[in-house]
Design a protein around this motif. Structure first.
Motif, PDB file in Angstrom:
ATOM      1  N   SER A 730     -43.170 -20.227  -1.828  1.00  0.00           N
ATOM      2  CA  SER A 730     -41.912 -19.599  -2.206  1.00  0.00           C
ATOM      3  C   SER A 730     -42.173 -18.125  -2.437  1.00  0.00           C
ATOM      4  CB  SER A 730     -41.345 -20.234  -3.489  1.00  0.00           C
ATOM      5  OG  SER A 730     -42.146 -19.887  -4.610  1.00  0.00           O
ATOM      6  N   SER A 731     -41.113 -17.391  -2.759  1.00  0.00           N
ATOM      7  CA  SER A 731     -41.270 -15.956  -3.010  1.00  0.00           C
ATOM      8  C   SER A 731     -42.092 -15.690  -4.260  1.00  0.00           C
ATOM      9  CB  SER A 731     -39.899 -15.283  -3.125  1.00  0.00           C
ATOM     10  OG  SER A 731     -39.141 -15.859  -4.179  1.00  0.00           O
ATOM     11  N   GLU A 732     -42.163 -16.663  -5.172  1.00  0.00           N
ATOM     12  CA  GLU A 732     -42.992 -16.528  -6.374  1.00  0.00           C
ATOM     13  C   GLU A 732     -44.390 -17.099  -6.158  1.00  0.00           C
ATOM     14  OE1 GLU A 732     -39.924 -18.097  -6.537  1.00  0.00           O
ATOM     15  OE2 GLU A 732     -38.886 -16.243  -7.122  1.00  0.00           O
ATOM     16  N   ASN A 733     -44.467 -18.170  -5.397  1.00  0.00           N
ATOM     17  CA  ASN A 733     -45.750 -18.847  -5.190  1.00  0.00           C
ATOM     18  C   ASN A 733     -46.490 -18.220  -4.015  1.00  0.00           C
ATOM     19  OD1 ASN A 733     -44.959 -20.492  -7.250  1.00  0.00           O
ATOM     20  ND2 ASN A 733     -44.473 -22.262  -5.969  1.00  0.00           N
ATOM     21  N   VAL A 734     -47.086 -17.067  -4.254  1.00  0.00           N
ATOM     22  CA  VAL A 734     -47.714 -16.293  -3.180  1.00  0.00           C
ATOM     23  C   VAL A 734     -49.235 -16.437  -3.176  1.00  0.00           C
ATOM     24  CG1 VAL A 734     -45.833 -14.625  -3.241  1.00  0.00           C
ATOM     25  CG2 VAL A 734     -47.936 -14.148  -4.527  1.00  0.00           C
ATOM     26  N   TYR A 735     -49.788 -17.160  -4.145  1.00  0.00           N
ATOM     27  CA  TYR A 735     -51.240 -17.221  -4.285  1.00  0.00           C
ATOM     28  C   TYR A 735     -51.792 -18.556  -3.794  1.00  0.00           C
ATOM     29  CZ  TYR A 735     -50.599 -13.121  -7.231  1.00  0.00           C
ATOM     30  OH  TYR A 735     -50.261 -11.881  -7.699  1.00  0.00           O
ATOM     31  N   ILE A 736     -52.868 -18.497  -3.033  1.00  0.00           N
ATOM     32  CA  ILE A 736     -53.503 -19.703  -2.506  1.00  0.00           C
ATOM     33  C   ILE A 736     -54.314 -20.369  -3.614  1.00  0.00           C
ATOM     34  CG2 ILE A 736     -55.139 -20.594  -0.810  1.00  0.00           C
ATOM     35  CD1 ILE A 736     -54.412 -18.132   0.945  1.00  0.00           C
ATOM     36  N   GLN A 737     -54.029 -21.654  -3.851  1.00  0.00           N
ATOM     37  CA  GLN A 737     -54.744 -22.424  -4.872  1.00  0.00           C
ATOM     38  C   GLN A 737     -55.934 -23.174  -4.280  1.00  0.00           C
ATOM     39  OE1 GLN A 737     -53.403 -22.080  -8.198  1.00  0.00           O
ATOM     40  NE2 GLN A 737     -52.417 -20.500  -6.936  1.00  0.00           N
ATOM     41  N   LYS A 738     -55.730 -23.723  -3.099  1.00  0.00           N
ATOM     42  CA  LYS A 738     -56.810 -24.396  -2.377  1.00  0.00           C
ATOM     43  C   LYS A 738     -56.410 -24.496  -0.916  1.00  0.00           C
ATOM     44  CE  LYS A 738     -55.202 -29.193  -2.975  1.00  0.00           C
ATOM     45  NZ  LYS A 738     -55.580 -30.566  -3.386  1.00  0.00           N
ATOM     46  N   ALA A 739     -57.360 -24.894  -0.073  1.00  0.00           N
ATOM     47  CA  ALA A 739     -57.095 -24.955   1.367  1.00  0.00           C
ATOM     48  C   ALA A 739     -57.816 -26.144   1.974  1.00  0.00           C
ATOM     49  CB  ALA A 739     -57.542 -23.668   2.049  1.00  0.00           C
ATOM     50  N   LEU A 740     -57.223 -26.654   3.055  1.00  0.00           N
ATOM     51  CA  LEU A 740     -57.861 -27.672   3.889  1.00  0.00           C
ATOM     52  C   LEU A 740     -57.893 -27.170   5.312  1.00  0.00           C
ATOM     53  CD1 LEU A 740     -55.959 -30.891   2.661  1.00  0.00           C
ATOM     54  CD2 LEU A 740     -58.211 -30.089   1.884  1.00  0.00           C
ATOM     55  N   LEU A 741     -59.008 -27.343   5.989  1.00  0.00           N
ATOM     56  CA  LEU A 741     -59.102 -27.041   7.418  1.00  0.00           C
ATOM     57  C   LEU A 741     -59.391 -28.344   8.133  1.00  0.00           C
ATOM     58  CD1 LEU A 741     -59.114 -24.977   9.730  1.00  0.00           C
ATOM     59  CD2 LEU A 741     -61.579 -24.694   9.359  1.00  0.00           C
ATOM     60  N   ASN A 742     -58.431 -28.767   8.944  1.00  0.00           N
ATOM     61  CA  ASN A 742     -58.529 -30.033   9.661  1.00  0.00           C
ATOM     62  C   ASN A 742     -58.815 -31.183   8.689  1.00  0.00           C
ATOM     63  OD1 ASN A 742     -58.092 -28.678  12.101  1.00  0.00           O
ATOM     64  ND2 ASN A 742     -60.277 -28.228  12.316  1.00  0.00           N
ATOM     65  N   GLY A 743     -58.134 -31.124   7.540  1.00  0.00           N
ATOM     66  CA  GLY A 743     -58.206 -32.203   6.560  1.00  0.00           C
ATOM     67  C   GLY A 743     -59.357 -32.121   5.589  1.00  0.00           C
ATOM     68  N   CYS A 749     -62.212 -17.334   2.661  1.00  0.00           N
ATOM     69  CA  CYS A 749     -60.959 -16.576   2.783  1.00  0.00           C
ATOM     70  C   CYS A 749     -60.803 -15.991   4.174  1.00  0.00           C
ATOM     71  CB  CYS A 749     -60.900 -15.475   1.720  1.00  0.00           C
ATOM     72  SG  CYS A 749     -62.253 -14.288   1.832  1.00  0.00           S
ATOM     73  N   TYR A 750     -61.485 -16.558   5.142  1.00  0.00           N
ATOM     74  CA  TYR A 750     -61.392 -16.086   6.521  1.00  0.00           C
ATOM     75  C   TYR A 750     -61.590 -17.261   7.473  1.00  0.00           C
ATOM     76  CZ  TYR A 750     -66.501 -16.264   6.278  1.00  0.00           C
ATOM     77  OH  TYR A 750     -67.800 -16.682   6.104  1.00  0.00           O
ATOM     78  N   LEU A 751     -61.149 -17.065   8.701  1.00  0.00           N
ATOM     79  CA  LEU A 751     -61.361 -18.028   9.774  1.00  0.00           C
ATOM     80  C   LEU A 751     -62.050 -17.330  10.933  1.00  0.00           C
ATOM     81  CD1 LEU A 751     -57.994 -19.990  10.221  1.00  0.00           C
ATOM     82  CD2 LEU A 751     -60.170 -20.929   9.437  1.00  0.00           C
ATOM     83  N   GLY A 759     -57.911 -25.127  18.257  1.00  0.00           N
ATOM     84  CA  GLY A 759     -56.829 -25.983  17.789  1.00  0.00           C
ATOM     85  C   GLY A 759     -57.153 -26.620  16.450  1.00  0.00           C
ATOM     86  N   GLY A 760     -56.120 -27.007  15.741  1.00  0.00           N
ATOM     87  CA  GLY A 760     -56.322 -27.650  14.452  1.00  0.00           C
ATOM     88  C   GLY A 760     -55.257 -27.243  13.457  1.00  0.00           C
ATOM     89  N   LYS A 761     -55.563 -27.472  12.176  1.00  0.00           N
ATOM     90  CA  LYS A 761     -54.576 -27.189  11.132  1.00  0.00           C
ATOM     91  C   LYS A 761     -55.266 -26.616   9.901  1.00  0.00           C
ATOM     92  CE  LYS A 761     -51.091 -30.012  10.166  1.00  0.00           C
ATOM     93  NZ  LYS A 761     -50.286 -31.156   9.599  1.00  0.00           N
ATOM     94  N   LEU A 762     -54.708 -25.510   9.420  1.00  0.00           N
ATOM     95  CA  LEU A 762     -55.098 -24.925   8.148  1.00  0.00           C
ATOM     96  C   LEU A 762     -53.973 -25.191   7.167  1.00  0.00           C
ATOM     97  CD1 LEU A 762     -56.972 -23.059   6.409  1.00  0.00           C
ATOM     98  CD2 LEU A 762     -55.569 -21.143   7.241  1.00  0.00           C
ATOM     99  N   GLU A 763     -54.268 -25.871   6.069  1.00  0.00           N
ATOM    100  CA  GLU A 763     -53.269 -26.140   5.040  1.00  0.00           C
ATOM    101  C   GLU A 763     -53.574 -25.298   3.813  1.00  0.00           C
ATOM    102  OE1 GLU A 763     -51.882 -30.396   4.688  1.00  0.00           O
ATOM    103  OE2 GLU A 763     -53.751 -30.691   5.817  1.00  0.00           O
ATOM    104  N   LEU A 764     -52.560 -24.619   3.311  1.00  0.00           N
ATOM    105  CA  LEU A 764     -52.698 -23.749   2.154  1.00  0.00           C
ATOM    106  C   LEU A 764     -51.766 -24.244   1.057  1.00  0.00           C
ATOM    107  CD1 LEU A 764     -52.693 -20.285   3.996  1.00  0.00           C
ATOM    108  CD2 LEU A 764     -54.688 -21.620   3.259  1.00  0.00           C
ATOM    109  N   PHE A 765     -52.310 -24.463  -0.129  1.00  0.00           N
ATOM    110  CA  PHE A 765     -51.543 -24.942  -1.273  1.00  0.00           C
ATOM    111  C   PHE A 765     -51.299 -23.754  -2.185  1.00  0.00           C
ATOM    112  CE2 PHE A 765     -53.687 -28.422   0.646  1.00  0.00           C
ATOM    113  CZ  PHE A 765     -52.851 -29.528   0.505  1.00  0.00           C
TER     114      PHE A 765
END
Length: 779
Positions: A730-743, A749-751, A759-765
């Motif tokens: 959201s506009s307030e939730n701008v900070y990454i708490q944790k991440a998953l790369l391909n599960g 902090c880089y790829l 190919g794959g998926k980066l998930e950012l919480f």
């Protein structure tokens, strides 16, 4: 109509749907419906609060990376490269070529077409009314622009004008009132920022004309002639009304007259053209200031069309381009085809979530990254080379308009992900130019074969290295490598180990970076001696760091420092170009850790960089700190990732996206710069941006959208798509708490580029407070 740009995105879409009814299906899933070409379409210096003006984009019809752009023109002289500025009240015609977002003095704007009624006027005149002409007031409420289409009502004549485009051609549709003296007239001499030097036109048959317009530095144009642009625009134009009552005008311009930027819009010059001879009864004419008109009678709401093919090769090329693309097609067919081209290319990145305005800003930004580098070769692959002879391509599209100093930073790193074919095209275009011209080095700002020498550095080397290390190699790497070395030898730090005045800091730092880029290519080619030599040259930035002052300082050719003025770090032009030492000094992308050590260590640098951003004004217009309106600082928000404070990269990149980009005419805080300003937004808003082109590292930051899908080209890479998925964004939730790369948990902090294109998926919480433990791993 779509001038109510500060209204909500929903209202914008509703208005656009109304305007487009009956023209094409505005499927809500098609990204082109979010494109608003009015974003950035102003050259206003006042609104920008600086001499560079605002975005300088054009609102007219184009296709992705196409040769033709049919756009309204509101002004000829001054620093108005797109020929259009939204606040102007009159239109002087519709040109078939335009530049997008450039500073300096612009060019193109050729073959100016204007529908009129009543008495024939042969000059555009002045908007202030000091001298009358054929220009017309227009109704802002009727002005419509979308991907591949533009329309407006000219109120002085009661004529509706619509334009659309194909890659090498275009079409205009005019809806006339009832009038016994209607016409279409064409100013063949006109050129943004000057005039063409000579023109030729001939009647081919009862519906067709063809000819050419020769443009040289003597007629101003690019850099008011200093850009050394020399080109010829060839045209093949077909009218729906027969050529029964047609003629030419030819002005006798004295050889002693200067014919550049301000001169061609002076009262004396306009009065001279106003006295031009009207020529009838002839079928062809050549001269130094020509125009053409076709008179006809129209009934109420009669539609009259004009189709134009364009070439930079010859008249046959213009005809072939016309026949291959638009012959026998209706206006609506061409418009639908243009929209379909845009939808295909814009779907290289798909976003979900965000507000309507954010999606409009995003897809318009992506649209602006697909104007240049534009096609320069014809449909048959022919093009005019750097030797001004005709050449033939077989395995790439020859491209032009390479704003290197701008676009190496974000525009080409974006294209390496979504359009590697374009990157190959650009490198082949630069390599063939270096070879055919006989120069055997890369130009930093190429325009229609011109070695214009605009700005500084060796940006083509950056684009080459970035492509090479990422495996994009559809060009002669050995030839390219030699030209890169030649470029560094000609423009570099070799003589002194640094560059002296006038731009000692900017030149030294930029040359050091591109020498490091050569080292990366040398490593890949197994040239170990070269790799070591250029790696050492990449350390030249240290030679102009003054330990006493604690910052970079311009140095004279004799080795002495230039005087250190008051407020030296924020003094614009002090050792720097279009920047100050505080802004330019952060440009050591090839050795960020070495820069940190040189500047006094991580704590000192983090404090300094934090202050740099905190002193930046909230509007992000031109300023002495983080000056997003110009390129030298575009990598700086992402440096926090390498200062062990990635949450600050997340904070500031999100804030820049929010404050520096708007769904409005003033929506780009500085010159668009041929796609760079927009490419920065595209990458930052998707959560990825490089610090160092020539490296495969992309910094992770805070995405705007809930989901972003990059389409991967399977002709180059193994992946099908790469998805960035955010949770609780959201506009307030701008900070990454944790991440998953391909599960799997991911704490970097880089790829790497390969993570993306495989190919794959980066998930950012996401959350509303920084997680200062995430993103610190360098394993």
């Amino acid at each position: 109509m779509i001038n109510r740009l500060k209204n909500s995105g929903l209202l914008y879409i509703m208005m656009l749907l109304t305007a487009c009814s009956g023209v094409r299906n505005m499927d809500e899933n098609l990204p082109s419906r979010y494109v608003n070409p009015f974003i950035g379409a102003s050259t206003s210096v006042g609104a920008a609060e600086v001499y560079h003006g605002l975005g300088k984009t054009f609102p007219g019809a184009a296709t992705p990376f196409g040769m033709v752009q049919i756009s309204p023109n509101t002004i000829t002289g001054g620093d108005n490269s797109p020929g259009y500025s939204y606040e102007h009240k009159t239109i002087e015609g519709f040109a078939v070529t335009q530049m997008s977002g450039t500073g300096w003095y612009g060019d193109l704007g050729n073959f100016l077409i204007m529908p009129t009624t009543g008495k024939l006027n042969i000059i555009a005149g002045k908007e202030d009314g000091s001298i009358s002409g054929y220009r017309s007031n227009y109704d802002k409420d009727t002005e419509v622009a979308r991907a591949g289409y533009y329309s407006v009502n000219l109120t002085d004549y009661g004529i509706k004008v619509e334009t659309t485009a194909a890659p090498h051609s275009g079409m205009l549709r005019f809806t006339f009132p009832e009038n016994k003296s209607s016409r279409i007239q064409i100013d063949l001499a006109r050129r943004v920022g000057g005039t063409s030097e000579r023109q030729y036109i001939r009647k081919v048959d009862d519906y067709t004309i063809q000819g050419w317009m020769l443009c040289t530095p003597d007629g101003g144009g690019w850099g008011n002639g200093d850009g050394k642009a020399k080109y010829t625009v060839y045209f093949y134009a077909r009218f729906s009304k027969p050529l029964k009552d047609f003629g030419f005008w030819t002005a006798d311009i004295p050889d002693s007259w200067t014919r550049k930027r301000e001169e061609v819009v002076s009262i004396d010059y306009l009065n001279r053209v106003k006295e031009a001879a009207i020529v009838t009864g002839e079928n062809e004419l050549e001269g130094k200031h020509l125009g053409f008109y076709n008179n006809f009678e129209t009934h109420k709401d009669e539609e009259v069309t004009m189709q134009v093919g364009v070439s930079f090769v010859d008249m046959d090329g213009a005809e072939r381009n016309y026949k291959a693309e638009i012959a026998d097609k209706t206006f609506d067919e061409i418009s639908r085809n243009a929209a379909a081209m845009w939808d295909k290319d814009l779907q290289r990145i798909k976003v979900k979530g965000g507000t309507e305005d954010q999606k409009t800003i995003f897809y318009t930004a992506l649209y602006h990254t697909m104007i240049d580098p534009r096609a320069y070769s014809d449909v048959d692959g022919r093009y005019v080379g750097g030797d001004y002879k005709i050449h033939q391509t077989t395995n790439f599209t020859k491209r032009t308009i390479f704003s290197g100093w701008d676009v190496f930073r974000s525009q080409f790193p974006l294209q390496t992900i979504i359009n590697p074919t374009l990157v190959n095209d650009q490198l082949n275009s630069l390599i063939t130019l270096a070879e055919e011209s006989g120069n055997e080095y890369f130009e930093r700002w190429e325009f229609l074969n011109a070695y214009s020498g605009c700005m500084i550095g060796n940006p083509a080397i950056s684009v080459l290295a970035d492509a090479y290390v990422k495996g994009i190699r559809g060009y002669d790497i050995n030839k390219a490598y030699q030209y890169a070395i030649n470029t560094s030898t000609k423009f570099g730090n070799d003589a002194l180990g640094y560059s002296p005045a006038p731009h000692s800091i900017s030149n030294t730092l930029e040359y050091a970076y591109t020498d490091w880029c050569i080292a990366q290519i040398a490593k890949g080619l197994g040239k170990e001696d070269d790799a070591l030599r250029f790696h050492i040259k990449g350390q030249a930035y240290k030679n102009i760091f003054d330990q006493e002052k604690g910052w970079f300082r311009p140095k004279n050719a004799d080795g002495t420092w230039e005087p250190w003025p008051e407020n030296a770090r924020t003094k614009e032009w002090y050792g720097s170009i279009e920047s100050n030492p505080y802004q330019q000094g952060w440009f050591v992308p090839q050795d960020v850790q070495g820069m940190i050590e040189l500047m006094g260590g991580i704590d000192k640098v983090l404090a300094d960089l934090t202050e740099f951003f905190e002193k930046t004004p909230d509007h992000f217009l031109w300023n002495d700190y983080y000056n997003h309106a110009n390129e030298p600082v575009h990598h700086v928000p992402f440096l926090f990732n390498q200062l062990k404070a990635p949450w600050l990269t997340q904070k500031w990149s999100r804030l820049i996206c929010e404050k520096a980009y708007k769904n409005s005419v003033e929506g780009i805080v500085g010159n668009e710069d041929v796609g760079q300003m927009s490419a920065w937004y595209v990458l930052a808003s998707t959560g990825l941006h490089p610090v160092t082109p020539g490296s495969t590292r992309y910094e992770i930051t805070s995405p705007i959208f809930d989901e972003i899908e990059f389409q991967i080209d399977d002709k180059f890479f193994s992946g099908k798509n790469f998805i960035v998925k955010t949770h609780n964004n959201s506009s307030e939730n701008v900070y990454i708490q944790k991440a998953l790369l391909n599960g799997k948990p991911y704490d970097k902090c880089y790829l790497d580029f390969q993570n993306i294109v495989s190919g794959g998926k980066l998930e950012l919480f996401m959350g509303n407070e920084p997680n200062k433990e995430w993103g610190l791993s360098n394993d």
